[in-house]
Design an enzyme around this catalytic site. Structure first.
Site, PDB file in Angstrom:
ATOM      1  N   HIS A   1      39.922  42.694 -11.096  1.00 58.16           N
ATOM      2  CA  HIS A   1      40.288  43.907 -10.822  1.00 58.16           C
ATOM      3  C   HIS A   1      39.004  45.097 -11.172  1.00 58.16           C
ATOM      4  CE1 HIS A   1      42.225  47.292 -12.436  1.00 58.16           C
ATOM      5  NE2 HIS A   1      42.879  46.891 -11.189  1.00 58.16           N
TER       6      HIS A   1
ATOM      7  N   CYS B   1      42.038  47.182 -34.132  1.00 61.16           N
ATOM      8  CA  CYS B   1      42.263  46.624 -35.842  1.00 61.16           C
ATOM      9  C   CYS B   1      43.123  47.574 -35.702  1.00 61.16           C
ATOM     10  CB  CYS B   1      40.970  45.691 -35.584  1.00 61.16           C
ATOM     11  SG  CYS B   1      40.325  44.143 -35.584  1.00 61.16           S
TER      12      CYS B   1
END
Length: 578
Positions: A261, A78
């Site tokens: 990952h 944000c």
């Protein structure tokens, strides 16, 4: 006869002039109105031609405007994303002063543009609305802005700063170091048409009433609304829930945690998506979250409809630019995550639709664009000066012809904050996407072909035959951002801020252990998320050890742990426990 010829020539010239005016392309000389609707957490695919979300109002804007289908945020969270938009700068190019500390960029949700003036600093005096006011615009800004440093929660602050603190965890036992909830929770569906987003609707009314009041005013206006919808928690009403065709929702398949990952594993864990909870792992949960998410997009479309109605009823449509976009996307259970913060497409690729007067082109633009392009675009439309300190380029050429030969052919994004344990950097060029971690030495990078692998499941960087492409993409990324240096700068910033906090916050030890509430910084909600304290209680000696090992050391980039357990059970050391 001569008089007749002069009349014909004059009348012909007049017709040519009138035709030229009617076909006037978008230029910087016009002073149109601008309405900018900036929603939350919207994945660009929800506006795509294959979207199952009913968005008739947005479709009407797309039909008469330009749809930028490869538009990216420069940081998928944000405050930094909005700081980039409102300042027109890449996140690593937003220097400011915060807590009397010089900060080189909008690194996390606690940073943004600064409040304190200073030479070479980016402050609230440099933002988009201020520049438009200088250009003669009347402005109205309502709703979520979130571009100024200092906002968001205490958990945001500490989790961002402690990026490289390696806290103990046990994923099989309890989901690990899960401090951001339970993987999106159980979506809420309110009865009937009772909205879960009343404040957004209130702001829609404020803005549309104001637009109507400006109809007879000769001064051009800029109206902005920042929406909280479509941000989690996933909440909707039966009205919008029932608009989503459940049988068309695709349910993401999750890999075993061991195949993720290492940095994805850590993010999945911190978001609570590795909890040993059968419901959270179920297709039912994934389906419910995605349906509620789509329903929120459908509700936002109705809000857009109110703006379209206000412009149509006042006769302002033909003199007003309407721009729709989002601050970042949302993972919606893909790659075993909700929220944003990561480099994957649902998180970084967002909608951008622009419609307005005298457009020379109408349709879809596939050229790569990013959020820093919006500031120069707004200034161009307003006939205002596009200053050289801006990092983006105006999109107006695309509005005229659908093309812009001088526009960059690649886009970059990055992030350094909460829900991560390492900085990452992304560059997309054509259909190739490259992600580097940390300084580039800690992990093998990721390389995806978005044409053949749109879901980003196959890391081509692990195949030696793609080594030349990896090197080329890394070089392109380094041309735009010196990412090893930025990574080290962020690591030093994290330590500086953590050390500042321990001197500025009298109750910092209790807060860190989850047993105290801040009285000095109530604006940051004063208390860490409950999971933080509950986990800390299980082995405070081990958690304090991890804290002191990090805060008492020089900035160090530690790899993302790849195991399902780490330093478990929490063990004490010679470090003293407060």
């Amino acid at each position: 006869m001569a008089a007749l010829r002069r009349f014909v020539l004059f009348f012909g010239s007049l017709l040519l002039m009138m035709t030229a005016v009617c076909a006037l392309p978008v230029t910087s000389k016009a002073k149109p109105n601008i309405v900018f609707l900036h929603c939350e957490s919207t994945d660009a695919r929800t506006y795509g031609v294959d979207s199952i979300v009913p968005i008739p109002n947005i479709r009407s804007v797309q039909k008469r405007g330009v749809n930028f289908v490869n538009h990216y945020v420069n940081v998928p969270i944000c405050a930094p994303s909005r700081a980039s938009l409102w300042s027109g700068r890449q996140p690593h190019n937003i220097p400011h002063v915060h807590n009397d500390i010089h900060v080189n960029g909008a690194w996390n949700n606690y940073e943004g543009v600064g409040n304190a003036p200073g030479k070479g600093k980016v402050t609230v005096d440099d933002i988009l609305s201020k520049r438009l006011e200088t250009a003669g615009y009347t402005t109205l800004v309502t709703g979520k802005t979130d571009y100024v440093a200092g906002g968001h929660s205490l958990t945001t602050m500490l989790d961002s700063w402690a990026l490289y603190a390696r806290f103990p965890y046990n994923i099989p036992k309890e989901g690990g170091w899960h401090i951001w909830g339970d993987c999106g929770g159980n979506a809420t569906v309110l009865p009937g048409n009772e909205s879960a987003h009343k404040q957004d609707w209130n702001n829609v009314k404020i803005n549309t009433d104001w637009i109507r009041s400006q109809a007879k005013n000769s001064t051009p206006f800029f109206a902005y609304q920042g929406f909280n919808i479509v941000h989690p928690p996933y909440a909707t009403s039966e009205e919008y829930w029932n608009r989503i065709p459940t049988d068309k929702i695709e349910i993401p398949k999750w890999k075993p945690l061991e195949e993720l990952h290492p940095c994805d594993l850590q993010t999945t864990m911190k978001k609570g998506c590795a909890l040993p909870d059968k419901y959270l792992q179920s297709d039912e949960h994934k389906l419910r979250v995605r349906r509620a998410y789509y329903a929120m997009v459908a509700e936002y479309d109705d809000m857009v409809g109110e703006y379209i109605k206000a412009l149509d009823e006042t006769g302002l449509t033909d003199s007003t630019w309407l721009i729709l976009s989002s601050d970042h996307g949302d993972m919606q259970m893909e790659h075993q995550q909700f929220y944003k913060m990561v480099a994957y497409e649902p998180s970084t690729n967002v909608p951008l639709v622009i419609a307005g007067p005298n457009m020379g082109f109408n349709g879809q633009v596939t050229h790569l664009t990013s959020m820093v392009d919006l500031m120069p675009t707004f200034l161009d439309l307003a006939g205002a000066e596009i200053t050289p300190d801006l990092d983006g380029q105006s999109l107006v050429p695309f509005l005229n012809t659908g093309q812009s030969p001088t526009h960059p052919t690649s886009v970059i994004s990055q992030f350094h904050g909460e829900n991560l344990v390492m900085s990452w950097y992304m560059i997309r060029n054509g259909n190739i996407k490259y992600v580097a971690w940390g300084t580039g030495k800690e992990h093998v990078p990721q390389l995806f072909n978005l044409s053949s692998d749109p879901e980003e499941n196959i890391n081509l960087a692990t195949d030696p035959k793609h080594a030349p492409l990896v090197q080329a993409m890394d070089a392109k990324l380094r041309q735009q951002v010196d990412y090893p240096s930025v990574t080290m700068d962020v690591a030093q910033y994290n330590l500086d801020m953590a050390r500042w906090w321990t001197t500025a916050e009298p109750d910092w030890q209790g807060i860190l252990a989850g047993t105290a509430i801040s009285k000095k910084f109530p604006r940051n909600q004063g208390q860490l998320n409950p999971d933080w304290g509950q986990l800390w209680e299980e082995g405070p000696e081990g958690y304090w050890k991890a804290w002191w090992d990090w805060v008492d050391s020089p900035p160090t980039i530690n790899p993302c742990p790849s195991n399902l357990t780490y330093n478990w059970p929490p063990q004490a050391s010679s470090a003293t426990v407060p």
